[in-house]
Design a protein around this motif. Structure first.
Motif, PDB file in Angstrom:
ATOM      1  N   ALA A  47       0.786  -1.211   0.078  1.00  0.00           N
ATOM      2  CA  ALA A  47       0.071  -0.014   0.100  1.00  0.00           C
ATOM      3  C   ALA A  47       0.724   1.191  -0.032  1.00  0.00           C
ATOM      4  O   ALA A  47       0.853   2.068  -0.695  1.00  0.00           O
ATOM      5  N   LEU A  48       1.894   1.219   0.879  1.00  0.00           N
ATOM      6  CA  LEU A  48       2.792   2.423   0.783  1.00  0.00           C
ATOM      7  C   LEU A  48       3.492   2.794  -0.304  1.00  0.00           C
ATOM      8  O   LEU A  48       3.870   3.833  -0.813  1.00  0.00           O
ATOM      9  N   LEU A  49       3.678   1.589  -1.184  1.00  0.00           N
ATOM     10  CA  LEU A  49       4.590   1.876  -2.473  1.00  0.00           C
ATOM     11  C   LEU A  49       3.390   1.709  -3.676  1.00  0.00           C
ATOM     12  O   LEU A  49       4.034   1.806  -4.773  1.00  0.00           O
ATOM     13  N   GLY A  50       2.076   1.780  -3.352  1.00  0.00           N
ATOM     14  CA  GLY A  50       1.197   1.701  -4.551  1.00  0.00           C
ATOM     15  C   GLY A  50       1.282   0.716  -5.367  1.00  0.00           C
ATOM     16  O   GLY A  50       1.050   0.711  -6.612  1.00  0.00           O
ATOM     17  N   LYS A  51       1.631  -0.402  -4.729  1.00  0.00           N
ATOM     18  CA  LYS A  51       1.611  -1.751  -5.619  1.00  0.00           C
ATOM     19  C   LYS A  51       0.519  -2.744  -4.889  1.00  0.00           C
ATOM     20  O   LYS A  51       0.108  -2.444  -3.911  1.00  0.00           O
ATOM     21  N   GLU A  52       0.152  -3.692  -5.749  1.00  0.00           N
ATOM     22  CA  GLU A  52      -0.952  -4.679  -5.230  1.00  0.00           C
ATOM     23  C   GLU A  52      -0.619  -5.645  -4.338  1.00  0.00           C
ATOM     24  O   GLU A  52      -1.455  -6.121  -3.380  1.00  0.00           O
ATOM     25  N   ALA A  53       0.746  -6.292  -4.032  1.00  0.00           N
ATOM     26  CA  ALA A  53       0.975  -7.147  -3.303  1.00  0.00           C
ATOM     27  C   ALA A  53       2.631  -6.858  -2.824  1.00  0.00           C
ATOM     28  O   ALA A  53       3.402  -6.179  -3.730  1.00  0.00           O
ATOM     29  N   GLY A  54       2.932  -7.438  -1.705  1.00  0.00           N
ATOM     30  CA  GLY A  54       4.326  -7.675  -1.519  1.00  0.00           C
ATOM     31  C   GLY A  54       4.894  -8.810  -0.982  1.00  0.00           C
ATOM     32  O   GLY A  54       4.135  -9.948  -0.763  1.00  0.00           O
ATOM     33  N   LEU A  55       6.344  -9.100  -0.965  1.00  0.00           N
ATOM     34  CA  LEU A  55       6.803 -10.291  -0.550  1.00  0.00           C
ATOM     35  C   LEU A  55       8.196  -9.849   0.770  1.00  0.00           C
ATOM     36  O   LEU A  55       9.073  -9.259   0.211  1.00  0.00           O
ATOM     37  N   PHE A  56       7.937 -10.479   1.589  1.00  0.00           N
ATOM     38  CA  PHE A  56       9.075 -10.208   2.586  1.00  0.00           C
ATOM     39  C   PHE A  56      10.187 -11.102   2.380  1.00  0.00           C
ATOM     40  O   PHE A  56      10.126 -12.184   2.281  1.00  0.00           O
ATOM     41  N   THR A  57      11.274 -10.641   2.363  1.00  0.00           N
ATOM     42  CA  THR A  57      12.495 -11.175   2.031  1.00  0.00           C
ATOM     43  C   THR A  57      13.724 -10.957   3.226  1.00  0.00           C
ATOM     44  O   THR A  57      13.580  -9.863   4.029  1.00  0.00           O
ATOM     45  N   PRO A  58      14.560 -11.756   3.375  1.00  0.00           N
ATOM     46  CA  PRO A  58      15.696 -11.402   4.378  1.00  0.00           C
ATOM     47  C   PRO A  58      16.348 -10.228   4.082  1.00  0.00           C
ATOM     48  O   PRO A  58      17.137  -9.537   5.176  1.00  0.00           O
ATOM     49  N   SER A  59      16.845  -9.772   2.824  1.00  0.00           N
ATOM     50  CA  SER A  59      17.782  -8.674   2.647  1.00  0.00           C
ATOM     51  C   SER A  59      17.259  -8.104   1.227  1.00  0.00           C
ATOM     52  O   SER A  59      16.717  -8.602   0.349  1.00  0.00           O
ATOM     53  N   GLY A  60      17.971  -6.867   1.129  1.00  0.00           N
ATOM     54  CA  GLY A  60      17.808  -6.185  -0.006  1.00  0.00           C
ATOM     55  C   GLY A  60      18.230  -6.894  -1.229  1.00  0.00           C
ATOM     56  O   GLY A  60      18.041  -7.131  -2.390  1.00  0.00           O
ATOM     57  N   THR A  61      19.407  -7.623  -1.018  1.00  0.00           N
ATOM     58  CA  THR A  61      20.112  -8.295  -2.008  1.00  0.00           C
ATOM     59  C   THR A  61      19.188  -9.388  -2.393  1.00  0.00           C
ATOM     60  O   THR A  61      19.170  -9.543  -3.671  1.00  0.00           O
ATOM     61  N   MET A  62      18.398 -10.018  -1.617  1.00  0.00           N
ATOM     62  CA  MET A  62      17.522 -10.952  -2.098  1.00  0.00           C
ATOM     63  C   MET A  62      16.367 -10.449  -2.840  1.00  0.00           C
ATOM     64  O   MET A  62      16.036 -10.967  -3.817  1.00  0.00           O
ATOM     65  N   SER A  63      16.081  -9.481  -2.229  1.00  0.00           N
ATOM     66  CA  SER A  63      14.900  -8.965  -3.057  1.00  0.00           C
ATOM     67  C   SER A  63      15.193  -8.517  -4.416  1.00  0.00           C
ATOM     68  O   SER A  63      14.187  -8.779  -5.505  1.00  0.00           O
ATOM     69  N   ASN A  64      16.467  -7.707  -4.614  1.00  0.00           N
ATOM     70  CA  ASN A  64      16.649  -7.635  -5.916  1.00  0.00           C
ATOM     71  C   ASN A  64      16.988  -8.617  -6.867  1.00  0.00           C
ATOM     72  O   ASN A  64      16.562  -8.805  -7.925  1.00  0.00           O
ATOM     73  N   LEU A  65      17.585  -9.847  -6.086  1.00  0.00           N
ATOM     74  CA  LEU A  65      17.720 -11.091  -6.975  1.00  0.00           C
ATOM     75  C   LEU A  65      16.401 -11.719  -7.347  1.00  0.00           C
ATOM     76  O   LEU A  65      16.464 -12.023  -8.624  1.00  0.00           O
ATOM     77  N   VAL A  66      15.502 -11.704  -6.432  1.00  0.00           N
ATOM     78  CA  VAL A  66      14.285 -12.191  -6.645  1.00  0.00           C
ATOM     79  C   VAL A  66      13.692 -11.592  -7.725  1.00  0.00           C
ATOM     80  O   VAL A  66      13.020 -12.187  -8.837  1.00  0.00           O
ATOM     81  N   ALA A  67      13.801 -10.156  -7.689  1.00  0.00           N
ATOM     82  CA  ALA A  67      13.024  -9.578  -8.880  1.00  0.00           C
ATOM     83  C   ALA A  67      13.589  -9.876 -10.230  1.00  0.00           C
ATOM     84  O   ALA A  67      12.977 -10.060 -11.039  1.00  0.00           O
ATOM     85  N   ILE A  68      14.956  -9.871 -10.193  1.00  0.00           N
ATOM     86  CA  ILE A  68      15.705 -10.251 -11.536  1.00  0.00           C
ATOM     87  C   ILE A  68      15.309 -11.707 -12.001  1.00  0.00           C
ATOM     88  O   ILE A  68      15.067 -11.768 -13.067  1.00  0.00           O
ATOM     89  N   LEU A  69      15.176 -12.511 -10.898  1.00  0.00           N
ATOM     90  CA  LEU A  69      14.916 -13.792 -11.548  1.00  0.00           C
ATOM     91  C   LEU A  69      13.448 -13.824 -12.113  1.00  0.00           C
ATOM     92  O   LEU A  69      13.182 -14.668 -12.958  1.00  0.00           O
TER      93      LEU A  69
END
Ligand code: TLP
Length: 354
Positions: A47-69
């Protein structure tokens, strides 16, 4: 002696309120989607980022990698800035685990990529070429001294990318700092991109975690990639609870960190032996360099002995980051220490020259 730790905002410790919330958090198995605290953090983040859904990850590095994958397939080409965190500090994970090629265009000092240069490296269909499928942006920009990129620029970059069939991922590890500096909601900065992640464990002071946000469909696919990487965290509400308190209590205080960074940059710019442009400090990161006759690593070592912690320089530049555990008086103390250590080095340099 209180040590003034300016190495990174990642060193911030959780507050009492976070620790209490973590102890009391309602929990469940998040791999079954049953951790209410994680679910709430994901919904609030989206909601804060104006998106439909979110996914909790352990780190920014994993978030970026999951996004790329999630956005790409092995063999694709991904456009990133030459100063991007994804390129410099994520252990080559996009190549090692995603099998993608990172194609760089120069990052400007303001954290932006020149859109003509981006357009020029997007591959047309050709039997020899890999498909270009993703553009990555960063806001605030770490290696560009916390520079912010505006919603208008992001919208233009997305328009170009989308027209050519590329998705756009925004590394928004410090997007709330950008929102505060620009005086706009974070959702405004993230609305044109396909995915965005932010970090809870940097300027927001929570102990662990990052949240990747996007469409429901994107996040469903991303959830599977996170599981593949071993990021299904079961009763992760224990750490998500700290993140929820961070969202309640930390966003409004980021301006203080920016003020302290400005104070530090102004002090450094007036100091002999140091090159710092205070006008470039707009969030919580200050970049400066030393005169060529001051050896940077011994300088940083001497500061550490004197109670001011900085990381070793990258190239000729030293980074200082303000955060919740650095008050205005700590900045003044750090400036006084840097000044006296600099005097020692300048005296040493001039007596060596004699
Ligand atoms: N940055 C860290 C170090 O890795 C350099 C720091 O101290 O600033 N995106 C950006 C823009 C970041 O600055 C960072 C962390 C990350 C992603 C990765 O986050 P973590 O450390 O949670 O994996």
């Amino acid at each position: 002696m209180k040590v003034v730790d300016l190495r990174s905002d990642t060193i911030t410790l959780p507050t009492e309120e976070m620790r209490r919330a973590m102890y009391q958090a309602e929990l469940g198995d998040d791999v079954y989607g049953e951790d209410p605290t994680v679910n709430l953090l994901e919904q609030r983040s989206a909601a804060l980022l104006g998106k439909e859904a979110g996914l909790f990850t352990p780190s920014g590095t994993m978030s970026n990698l999951v996004a790329i994958l999630t956005h790409t397939r092995p063999g694709d080409e991904v456009i990133v800035g030459s100063e991007a965190h994804i390129l410099w500090y994520e252990v080559g994970s996009a190549a090692a685990l995603g099998g993608v090629m990172l194609r760089t265009v120069p990052t400007g000092e303001d954290g932006r990529l020149d859109l003509e240069q981006v357009a020029a490296v997007i591959r047309p269909e050709d039997i020899h070429f890999p498909p270009t499928t993703l553009l990555c942006l960063e806001n605030t920009h770490n290696r560009c001294g916390g520079a912010v990129i505006t919603a208008e620029y992001t919208a233009s970059a997305c328009e170009l990318a989308h027209r050519q069939g590329l998705a756009v991922h925004l590394d928004g590890a410090r997007i709330f700092n950008a929102a505060v500096a620009l005086g706009v909601p974070a959702a405004h900065l993230a609305s044109p991109v396909d995915s965005v992640c932010y970090c809870l464990s940097k300027s927001l002071s929570a102990p662990v975690g990052s949240v990747l946000c996007g469409s429901v469909e994107f996040i469903a696919r991303a959830r599977k990639k996170r599981k593949m990487l071993g990021g299904g965290m079961r009763q992760a509400g224990v750490i998500a609870a700290g993140g929820l308190v961070a969202l309640d209590t930390m966003l409004d205080r980021l301006a203080q960190d920016h003020e302290n960074a400005g104070r530090l940059a102004a002090g450094l710019s007036a100091m002999p032996g140091i090159d710092c442009s205070p006008g470039k400090t707009v969030t919580n990161i200050v970049m400066f360099s030393l005169l060529s006759n001051v050896p940077p690593r011994p300088f940083v070592d001497r500061l550490r002995e004197s109670g001011v912690k900085l990381n070793y320089p990258s190239g000729s530049r030293i980074r200082a980051v303000t955060h919740r555990m650095v008050e205005a008086e700590d900045v003044d103390r750090a400036l006084a220490t840097i000044h006296s250590v600099m005097q020692e080095f300048l005296k040493g340099a001039s007596s060596n020259a004699l």
